[in-house]
Design a protein around this motif. Structure first.
Motif, mmCIF file in Angstrom:
data_model
loop_
_atom_site.group_PDB
_atom_site.id
_atom_site.type_symbol
_atom_site.label_atom_id
_atom_site.label_comp_id
_atom_site.label_asym_id
_atom_site.label_seq_id
_atom_site.Cartn_x
_atom_site.Cartn_y
_atom_site.Cartn_z
ATOM 1 N N ASP A 225 17.809 26.516 25.769
ATOM 2 C CA ASP A 225 19.086 27.198 26.018
ATOM 3 C C ASP A 225 19.552 27.980 24.786
ATOM 4 O OD1 ASP A 225 21.023 27.882 27.841
ATOM 5 O OD2 ASP A 225 22.387 26.249 27.295
ATOM 6 N N GLY A 226 18.591 28.635 24.143
ATOM 7 C CA GLY A 226 18.904 29.366 22.924
ATOM 8 C C GLY A 226 19.060 30.862 23.142
ATOM 9 N N ILE A 227 19.480 31.562 22.094
ATOM 10 C CA ILE A 227 19.645 33.025 22.131
ATOM 11 C C ILE A 227 19.183 33.606 20.805
ATOM 12 C CG2 ILE A 227 21.262 34.954 22.231
ATOM 13 C CD1 ILE A 227 22.992 33.516 24.062
ATOM 14 N N LEU A 228 18.431 34.696 20.875
ATOM 15 C CA LEU A 228 18.083 35.497 19.707
ATOM 16 C C LEU A 228 18.781 36.848 19.841
ATOM 17 C CD1 LEU A 228 14.226 34.883 19.358
ATOM 18 C CD2 LEU A 228 16.069 33.821 18.030
ATOM 19 N N TYR A 229 19.387 37.296 18.754
ATOM 20 C CA TYR A 229 20.035 38.611 18.745
ATOM 21 C C TYR A 229 19.142 39.593 18.002
ATOM 22 C CZ TYR A 229 24.216 36.374 20.549
ATOM 23 O OH TYR A 229 25.097 35.681 21.343
ATOM 24 N N ARG A 230 18.921 40.757 18.629
ATOM 25 C CA ARG A 230 18.005 41.758 18.087
ATOM 26 C C ARG A 230 18.682 43.125 18.000
ATOM 27 N NH1 ARG A 230 12.556 40.070 18.719
ATOM 28 N NH2 ARG A 230 12.295 38.165 19.947
ATOM 29 N N VAL A 231 18.131 43.977 17.147
ATOM 30 C CA VAL A 231 18.573 45.369 17.031
ATOM 31 C C VAL A 231 17.647 46.235 17.880
ATOM 32 C CG1 VAL A 231 18.877 47.340 15.471
ATOM 33 C CG2 VAL A 231 19.544 45.052 14.744
ATOM 34 N N LEU A 232 18.207 47.254 18.544
ATOM 35 C CA LEU A 232 17.446 48.175 19.383
ATOM 36 C C LEU A 232 17.382 49.558 18.742
ATOM 37 C CD1 LEU A 232 19.041 47.312 22.862
ATOM 38 C CD2 LEU A 232 17.016 46.264 21.814
ATOM 39 N N ASP A 233 16.267 50.260 18.977
ATOM 40 C CA ASP A 233 16.197 51.647 18.517
ATOM 41 C C ASP A 233 16.752 52.562 19.595
ATOM 42 O OD1 ASP A 233 14.276 51.874 20.488
ATOM 43 O OD2 ASP A 233 12.573 52.006 19.101
ATOM 44 N N LYS A 234 16.657 53.865 19.398
ATOM 45 C CA LYS A 234 17.226 54.825 20.341
ATOM 46 C C LYS A 234 16.591 54.726 21.720
ATOM 47 C CE LYS A 234 18.715 58.290 16.976
ATOM 48 N NZ LYS A 234 18.568 59.707 16.516
ATOM 49 N N GLY A 235 15.354 54.276 21.764
ATOM 50 C CA GLY A 235 14.663 54.140 23.050
ATOM 51 C C GLY A 235 14.896 52.808 23.715
ATOM 52 N N GLY A 236 15.728 51.962 23.091
ATOM 53 C CA GLY A 236 16.012 50.651 23.667
ATOM 54 C C GLY A 236 14.959 49.610 23.331
ATOM 55 N N ASN A 237 14.072 49.918 22.385
ATOM 56 C CA ASN A 237 13.025 48.982 21.973
ATOM 57 C C ASN A 237 13.532 48.053 20.877
ATOM 58 O OD1 ASN A 237 10.987 50.322 23.646
ATOM 59 N ND2 ASN A 237 11.124 51.986 22.143
ATOM 60 N N ARG A 238 13.103 46.810 20.924
ATOM 61 C CA ARG A 238 13.538 45.821 19.936
ATOM 62 C C ARG A 238 12.813 46.047 18.611
ATOM 63 N NH1 ARG A 238 12.818 40.654 24.028
ATOM 64 N NH2 ARG A 238 14.480 41.261 25.484
ATOM 65 N N ILE A 239 13.578 46.090 17.534
ATOM 66 C CA ILE A 239 13.001 46.298 16.196
ATOM 67 C C ILE A 239 13.696 45.360 15.214
ATOM 68 C CG2 ILE A 239 12.322 48.710 16.563
ATOM 69 C CD1 ILE A 239 14.875 49.562 15.200
ATOM 70 N N GLY A 240 13.099 45.214 14.045
ATOM 71 C CA GLY A 240 13.730 44.403 13.022
ATOM 72 C C GLY A 240 13.534 42.909 13.241
ATOM 73 N N VAL A 241 14.209 42.124 12.453
ATOM 74 C CA VAL A 241 14.077 40.675 12.470
ATOM 75 C C VAL A 241 15.098 40.065 13.426
ATOM 76 C CG1 VAL A 241 14.133 38.582 11.058
ATOM 77 C CG2 VAL A 241 13.344 40.751 10.053
ATOM 78 N N PRO A 242 14.676 39.266 14.430
ATOM 79 C CA PRO A 242 15.634 38.615 15.331
ATOM 80 C C PRO A 242 16.412 37.517 14.604
ATOM 81 C CG PRO A 242 13.424 37.818 15.773
ATOM 82 C CD PRO A 242 13.277 38.931 14.776
ATOM 83 N N ILE A 243 17.672 37.336 14.985
ATOM 84 C CA ILE A 243 18.538 36.351 14.350
ATOM 85 C C ILE A 243 18.975 35.324 15.379
ATOM 86 C CG2 ILE A 243 20.606 36.006 12.940
ATOM 87 C CD1 ILE A 243 18.609 37.868 11.649
ATOM 88 N N LYS A 244 18.845 34.031 15.030
ATOM 89 C CA LYS A 244 19.288 32.972 15.929
ATOM 90 C C LYS A 244 20.807 32.956 16.029
ATOM 91 C CE LYS A 244 15.472 29.780 14.941
ATOM 92 N NZ LYS A 244 15.141 28.432 14.417
ATOM 93 N N ALA A 245 21.304 32.597 17.212
ATOM 94 C CA ALA A 245 22.746 32.529 17.414
ATOM 95 C C ALA A 245 23.391 31.523 16.466
ATOM 96 C CB ALA A 245 23.054 32.156 18.863
ATOM 97 N N SER A 246 22.687 30.430 16.178
ATOM 98 C CA SER A 246 23.243 29.382 15.317
ATOM 99 C C SER A 246 23.360 29.812 13.860
ATOM 100 C CB SER A 246 22.375 28.115 15.413
ATOM 101 O OG SER A 246 21.019 28.405 15.074
ATOM 102 N N ASP A 247 22.715 30.952 13.504
ATOM 103 C CA ASP A 247 22.786 31.427 12.118
ATOM 104 C C ASP A 247 24.090 32.153 11.813
ATOM 105 O OD1 ASP A 247 20.337 30.369 11.578
ATOM 106 O OD2 ASP A 247 19.225 32.265 11.649
ATOM 107 N N PHE A 248 24.828 32.529 12.847
ATOM 108 C CA PHE A 248 26.112 33.193 12.639
ATOM 109 C C PHE A 248 27.213 32.137 12.538
ATOM 110 C CE2 PHE A 248 23.467 36.268 14.896
ATOM 111 C CZ PHE A 248 23.624 37.394 14.119
ATOM 112 N N HIS A 249 28.157 32.336 11.653
ATOM 113 C CA HIS A 249 29.188 31.326 11.420
ATOM 114 C C HIS A 249 30.105 31.118 12.612
ATOM 115 C CE1 HIS A 249 31.499 34.993 10.466
ATOM 116 N NE2 HIS A 249 32.575 34.279 10.742
ATOM 117 N N PHE A 250 30.252 32.184 13.484
ATOM 118 C CA PHE A 250 31.135 32.042 14.654
ATOM 119 C C PHE A 250 30.397 31.522 15.882
ATOM 120 C CE2 PHE A 250 29.954 36.448 13.806
ATOM 121 C CZ PHE A 250 29.273 36.814 14.959
ATOM 122 N N LYS A 251 29.101 31.174 15.728
ATOM 123 C CA LYS A 251 28.304 30.487 16.739
ATOM 124 C C LYS A 251 28.322 31.146 18.132
ATOM 125 C CE LYS A 251 27.398 27.389 13.656
ATOM 126 N NZ LYS A 251 26.084 27.396 12.967
#
Length: 424
Positions: A225-251
């Motif tokens: 039941d987890g979530i990864l947050y990713r950055v998208l490029d102009k074409g909607g493709n996932r790029i960069g390093v994914p970040i776990k939801a638990s890594d953000f202080h506001f959870k």
């Protein structure tokens, strides 16, 4: 104040749109300009017939119906009398002060607004040009009305909106930079936008080049039941390093989001906010047969509503989501009703955006009717009497077959060429 002008050739459909809102309790006809009776003293047929009689004076002009919406800031509390006065001033400013017009106050959106139904066919059978009406006369009139009536200026309101820029994809991606960029978007979207599903949340996040990934069926992310947050490029493709939801202080975890989904779904204003989206779509499509899907998307965007399309690998549209930046609400199309779903919208729009161009090309050279009519001229609302002693009530009587048409509007008959003899 924001003025939106739509033109068509389907007067009855436009009037029915407003009358249907009236029957549902979402609108009220507050003014009948240049009509022989007050708005509340007329039936639907009488309202329709008054304008139809004017259309009958010029049958060559096809685009003869004008439908305007005047939209005001949510902070403005205006009375029916003020709405009617502003509408009359607007019609005068765009050169329609002598035209028959009906003014409806609509109460089905998060901001006050009125709809005006009128025609560009004048009492002498000539027509008012609609070329650049919105860009020229309407824009000038709108600005003058804002000053005269002390209204919130549209430019000032626009400057306050849409101030969050998408995540930049031109930076060199390290984990800290990506996390900071995503956090800025999450903080804005989660606190300001109202969504009830992961799909609606992603529609808002994708607008700012961010995606929430809950993993594929059977994946470790989905099982936990987890979530990864990713950055998208102009074409909607996932790029960069994914970040776990638990890594953000506001959870912004899946568990916490489910609570927010339920809270937003129970919000008593959600139904009211959905009416603004449905009303904007209906207003754009009602009574028209020439609106393509790309044009609908463009017109909705001008009204502050982004449309997110979901297509399969074959390119077929299977889902649609509306992102309203004014009410900060996100709605899945099917949740609004069948007619707002991907299938419903596709059926309501023309399939081929070039079909209208082809139809117009077949009519090249045809006169759309700029000539002035003669005789039987009448004016209503300024104390003038009509020729031939016609009563004002006759304006509300249906147009009969064979009724008078101005001479200059009649098609000239082709003269027969006489034969001749050579004398042999």
């Amino acid at each position: 104040m924001v003025a939106v002008i739509h033109t068509s050739s389907r007067l009855r459909a436009v009037l029915q749109y407003n009358e249907k809102k009236l029957e549902q309790g979402y609108a009220e006809c507050i003014s009948a300009i240049n009509y022989p009776k007050d708005a509340d003293a007329m039936s639907f047929d009488q309202k329709l017939t008054r304008i139809q009689r004017q259309l009958a004076l010029n049958k060559r002009t096809k685009v003869n119906t004008v439908h305007v919406s005047l939209n005001f800031d949510p902070s403005e509390k205006l009375s029916k009398e003020q709405f009617a006065e502003i509408s009359k001033a607007y019609l005068k400013g765009i050169g329609f002060e002598k035209q028959p017009a009906l003014v409806y106050e609509h109460r089905d959106a998060g901001h006050p607004h009125v709809h005006i139904v009128t025609t560009n066919i004048k009492a002498d059978g000539s027509r008012i040009s609609l070329h650049n009406l919105g860009k020229n006369q309407s824009e000038k009139t709108r600005k003058a009305i804002e000053i005269d009536f002390g209204l919130v200026k549209a430019q000032d309101r626009k400057a306050q909106e849409f101030n969050l820029k998408p995540v930049s994809i031109k930076v060199e991606y390290g984990k800290s930079e990506t996390k900071k960029a995503i956090a800025n978007v999450l903080d804005k979207v989660l606190n300001e936008y109202k969504f009830t599903t992961m799909g609606e949340l992603n529609a808002a996040l994708n607008h700012y080049n961010v995606a929430a990934d809950i993993g594929s069926e059977g994946s470790r992310i989905r099982k936990n039941d987890g979530i990864l947050y990713r950055v998208l490029d102009k074409g909607g493709n996932r790029i960069g390093v994914p970040i776990k939801a638990s890594d953000f202080h506001f959870k912004p975890t899946h568990r916490n989001l489910k609570v927010r989904f339920l809270y937003n779904e129970m919000n008593p204003n959600r139904t009211k906010d959905s009416l603004r989206v449905k009303n904007s779509i209906d207003f754009t499509l009602y009574g028209k047969q020439n609106v393509s899907l790309p044009r609908l998307i463009n017109l909705l965007q001008k009204d502050g509503i982004d449309t997110v399309m979901r297509k399969n690998e074959e390119g077929k549209l299977y889902g649609i989501t509306y992102l309203d930046h004014r009410t900060k609400c996100v709605f899945n199309g099917s949740a609004l009703g069948k007619q707002y779903s991907a299938k419903g919208i596709t059926e309501r729009c023309i399939e081929d955006p070039f079909s209208l161009h082809q139809q117009k090309s077949q009519r090249i050279g045809m006169d759309v009717g700029q000539s002035a009519g003669a005789g039987n001229v009448y004016q209503v609302g300024n104390g003038s009497s009509m020729e031939n002693d016609k009563s004002l009530d006759s304006l509300l009587s249906p147009v009969k077959d064979g009724e008078y048409v101005p001479h200059k509007l009649k098609k000239p008959k082709r003269k027969k060429q006489k034969g001749f003899s050579m004398g042999f």
